[in-house]
Enzyme design. Structure first.
Site, short mmCIF file in Angstrom:
data_model
loop_
_atom_site.label_atom_id
_atom_site.label_comp_id
_atom_site.label_asym_id
_atom_site.label_seq_id
_atom_site.Cartn_x
_atom_site.Cartn_y
_atom_site.Cartn_z
N HIS A 68 0.94 5.11 6.56
CA HIS A 68 0.87 5.74 5.24
C HIS A 68 1.04 7.25 5.38
O HIS A 68 1.27 7.74 6.48
CB HIS A 68 -0.49 5.39 4.59
N ASP A 99 -3.61 5.97 11.69
CA ASP A 99 -2.69 5.50 10.66
C ASP A 99 -1.43 6.36 10.66
O ASP A 99 -1.44 7.50 10.19
CB ASP A 99 -3.37 5.54 9.28
N SER A 154 0.81 -1.23 0.00
CA SER A 154 0.00 0.00 0.00
C SER A 154 0.84 1.27 0.00
O SER A 154 0.33 2.35 -0.29
CB SER A 154 -0.95 0.00 1.19
#
Ligand SMILES: *[C@@H]1O[C@H](CO)[C@@H](O)[C@H](O)[C@H]1NC(C)=O
Ligand SMILES: *[C@@H]1O[C@H](CO)[C@@H](O)[C@H](O)[C@H]1NC(C)=O
Ligand SMILES: *[C@@H]1O[C@H](CO)[C@@H](O)[C@H](O)[C@H]1NC(C)=O
Ligand SMILES: *[C@@H]1O[C@H](CO)[C@@H](O)[C@H](O)[C@H]1NC(C)=O
Length: 353
Positions: free
Chosen positions: A331, A328, A109
């Site tokens: 990312h 998160d 990702s």
């Protein structure tokens, strides 16, 4: 002009040339030996490069502004290498330079993250340009800027080596790369894998040759997988035609000890970069594994060495500002010039010649 004037003119010219010459040389050698990955983040009022709310292609995972991030200072830092300057990203010249070419990101990702950022950077330069979108589903997303014939492609692959669903469950096959024939036709390949190697969720078994085991030492598995990849490059990729880069490990920010705030367990309150030179950081252990494995590649490839510069950006993650509202710090926000946009500026600097 009198004779004397001319003589003085020549003397002045000669002096100028003598003094300028070494400077020109120095400038050249500097540029050749400049490590663009070493430097610091500097505050720059002219950033961000674009307004991410105007990019229709950002996924909810990375769309920090849309999902409530109100502090904006994190958008205003520019990466400044210590020994040279980076050209400001210019989407139009990027598209002209890579006319007719296909650039593919292959990995987990974080590759998706960088691919998204590049699409938005280019879109913001040519907002009217038609983008043909192909294969919205796994594993390929192919966005082509039609007028320029430039395809920016994502090939989702968490491990680069194969995962196969068998009767016993999902098997991670450490010595097999079955999609290689598609990859090797590209003009630029940017690989990346790390995130899932030290977790167990995505694979039930690990296979090497005919041997299937329930689990093994994960660093060892990572090394075997990368060796398979290195052998694939050595035997299959024509690096005269295809430029190959491997992205360094993208650091996470769940441990405040990294930025002298022990006890802090995520990046939620962070609004500024770590104010230290990148060379002073301790890198994640896996990045040393990766660097040593890349030496097995005999062909000319580049380490896309973004680990240290990204490690400084504890403020660059979505934290709770994403479509899932879960924390998160893995990312990165897309839009402006947080981290993945800078990766693309650096990518451009390393592939344009
Ligand atoms: C991506 O799309 C373009 C435009 O349709 C096409 O020419 C190209 O072959 C596609 N590439 C891949 C890898 O699917
Ligand atoms: C790549 O280029 C080099 C130097 O021009 C040449 O020696 C080599 O054979 C080429 N490799 C391939 C696979 O064409
Ligand atoms: C954070 O990192 C420090 C130093 O590497 C380590 O001692 C500590 O156990 C880590 N904390 C957590 C919660 O993992
Ligand atoms: C990548 O960057 C790190 C940190 O700046 C540095 O220690 C390392 O030597 C670099 N690796 C390569 C192969 O240039």
């Amino acid at each position: 002009m009198g004779f004397e004037m001319r003589v003085y003119g020549w003397i002045a010219m000669t002096i100028l040339v003598i003094f300028l010459y070494p400077c020109l040389c120095l400038d050249k050698t500097n540029r050749r030996s400049c490590n663009i990955y070493e430097g610091s983040w500097v505050y720059d009022e002219s950033y961000p490069l674009y307004d991410s709310l105007k990019c229709p292609h950002i996924r909810g995972e990375f769309n920090c502004l849309k999902y409530g991030r109100v502090d904006k200072q994190y958008l205003k830092y520019r990466w400044q290498p210590s020994n040279c300057n980076l050209p400001r990203f210019d989407g139009k010249s990027f598209l002209k330079k890579f006319k007719g070419k296909q650039i593919m990101f292959i990995g987990d990702s974080l590759s998706l993250n960088q691919w998204q950022s590049l699409i938005c950077l280019l879109h913001s330069a040519v907002p009217q340009a038609t983008i043909i979108q192909q294969g919205g589903n796994h594993p390929i997303k192919n966005y082509t800027f039609q007028d320029y014939g430039v395809s920016i492609i994502l090939f989702h692959s968490n491990f680069l080596v194969d995962i196969e669903v068998k009767k016993i469950g999902r098997v991670l096959k450490l010595d097999s790369i079955k999609h290689g024939n598609l990859w090797k036709n590209m003009d630029v390949l940017v690989f990346n894998t790390w995130l899932w190697w030290y977790r167990k969720q995505l694979s039930d078994y690990i296979q090497i040759g005919n041997k299937i085991v329930k689990d093994m030492d994960r660093t060892k598995a990572y090394k075997i997988g990368l060796t398979t990849w290195a052998n694939w490059v050595n035997t299959e990729v024509d690096t005269n035609r295809t430029k190959v880069l491997f992205q360094g490990i993208s650091p996470m920010h769940y441990n405040g000890t990294q930025w002298q705030k022990p006890g802090v367990t995520n990046c939620a309150k962070e609004t500024t970069p770590i104010n230290r030179p990148s060379s002073s950081l301790r890198l994640p252990p896996a990045s040393y594994v990766l660097q040593s494995m890349l030496q097995k590649v005999k062909k000319p490839i580049q380490l896309f060495n973004i680990t240290a510069l990204s490690e400084l950006r504890k403020d660059g993650h979505p934290s709770f500002h994403n479509i899932f509202h879960g924390i998160d710090c893995t990312h990165w926000c897309v839009g402006g010039v947080p981290v993945p946009d800078t990766w693309n500026e650096l990518l451009y600097a390393s592939i344009k010649n």
